[in-house]
Design a protein around this motif. Structure first.
Motif, short mmCIF file in Angstrom:
data_model
loop_
_atom_site.label_atom_id
_atom_site.label_comp_id
_atom_site.label_asym_id
_atom_site.label_seq_id
_atom_site.Cartn_x
_atom_site.Cartn_y
_atom_site.Cartn_z
N GLY A 1 0.77 -1.23 0.00
CA GLY A 1 0.00 0.00 0.00
C GLY A 1 0.80 1.28 0.00
O GLY A 1 0.25 2.36 0.14
N GLY A 2 2.12 1.20 -0.14
CA GLY A 2 2.89 2.44 -0.15
C GLY A 2 4.39 2.23 -0.14
O GLY A 2 4.89 1.15 -0.44
N VAL A 3 5.09 3.29 0.23
CA VAL A 3 6.55 3.26 0.29
C VAL A 3 7.02 3.94 1.56
O VAL A 3 6.30 4.74 2.15
CB VAL A 3 7.21 3.94 -0.93
CG1 VAL A 3 6.84 3.27 -2.23
CG2 VAL A 3 6.88 5.41 -0.97
N ALA A 4 8.23 3.62 1.96
CA ALA A 4 8.89 4.29 3.07
C ALA A 4 10.22 4.81 2.55
O ALA A 4 10.86 4.17 1.71
CB ALA A 4 9.10 3.32 4.23
N ILE A 5 10.61 5.99 3.03
CA ILE A 5 11.88 6.60 2.64
C ILE A 5 12.63 6.96 3.91
O ILE A 5 12.06 7.51 4.85
CB ILE A 5 11.64 7.86 1.79
CG1 ILE A 5 10.88 7.49 0.53
CG2 ILE A 5 12.96 8.53 1.44
CD1 ILE A 5 10.45 8.67 -0.30
N ARG A 6 13.94 6.64 3.92
CA ARG A 6 14.75 6.98 5.09
C ARG A 6 16.09 7.55 4.64
O ARG A 6 16.56 7.33 3.53
CB ARG A 6 14.96 5.78 5.99
CG ARG A 6 15.82 4.69 5.38
CD ARG A 6 15.94 3.50 6.31
NE ARG A 6 16.80 2.46 5.73
CZ ARG A 6 17.02 1.30 6.27
NH1 ARG A 6 16.44 0.99 7.42
NH2 ARG A 6 17.80 0.42 5.68
N ASP A 7 16.72 8.27 5.55
CA ASP A 7 18.02 8.88 5.33
C ASP A 7 19.10 7.86 5.68
O ASP A 7 19.08 7.27 6.77
CB ASP A 7 18.14 10.11 6.23
CG ASP A 7 19.39 10.93 5.99
OD1 ASP A 7 20.36 10.41 5.41
OD2 ASP A 7 19.39 12.10 6.40
N THR A 8 20.05 7.66 4.79
CA THR A 8 21.10 6.68 5.06
C THR A 8 22.06 7.12 6.16
O THR A 8 22.74 6.28 6.74
CB THR A 8 21.93 6.38 3.79
OG1 THR A 8 22.49 7.60 3.32
CG2 THR A 8 21.08 5.75 2.71
N LYS A 9 22.10 8.42 6.44
CA LYS A 9 23.01 8.90 7.49
C LYS A 9 22.49 8.59 8.89
O LYS A 9 23.26 8.55 9.84
CB LYS A 9 23.25 10.40 7.36
CG LYS A 9 24.04 10.79 6.11
CD LYS A 9 24.34 12.27 6.05
CE LYS A 9 23.17 13.16 6.08
NZ LYS A 9 22.33 13.31 4.93
N ASN A 10 21.18 8.42 9.02
CA ASN A 10 20.61 8.12 10.34
C ASN A 10 19.41 7.20 10.17
O ASN A 10 18.26 7.64 10.17
CB ASN A 10 20.22 9.39 11.07
CG ASN A 10 19.93 9.13 12.53
OD1 ASN A 10 19.72 7.98 12.94
ND2 ASN A 10 19.89 10.17 13.33
#
Length: 71
Positions: free
Chosen positions: A34-43
Motif C-alpha cells: 500500500g505504499g513506500v517508506a523513505i529513510r536517510d542513510t546517514k541516520n
C-alpha cells in the motif's frame, strides 16, 4: 499510527548515490504493502517517511515531467 516496518524489508539506494558508490548523503526507499517508506542513510534510526502508492506515483510523475528541474 502506521504498522511497523518489518525487519526483513528490502531497502533500495539509487545507483547514482555517492560519488564513490557509498551511500552517505542519500536516501533509501522500501516498497511496502500500500505504499513506500523513505529513510536517510546517514541516520537509519530515525523513523522513515511513509507515503501511499498514489502519493509516490504522483511524485515520480512530477519528476519525469521536469517539475523539480532547476530554472
Amino acid at each position: 499510527m502506521p504498522a511497523p516496518i518489518p525487519t526483513d524489508t528490502t531497502w533500495r539506494t539509487s545507483s547514482f548515490s555517492g560519488s564513490q558508490g557509498d551511500s552517505t548523503g542519500c536516501v533509501e526507499v522500501a516498497f511496502l504493502p500500500g505504499g513506500v517508506a523513505i529513510r536517510d542513510t546517514k541516520n537509519r534510526n530515525l523513523p522513515p517517511h511513509r507515503y501511499t502508492t498514489a502519493e509516490w506515483d504522483a511524485f515520480l510523475a512530477a519528476i519525469r515531467a521536469g517539475k523539480f528541474n532547476h530554472p
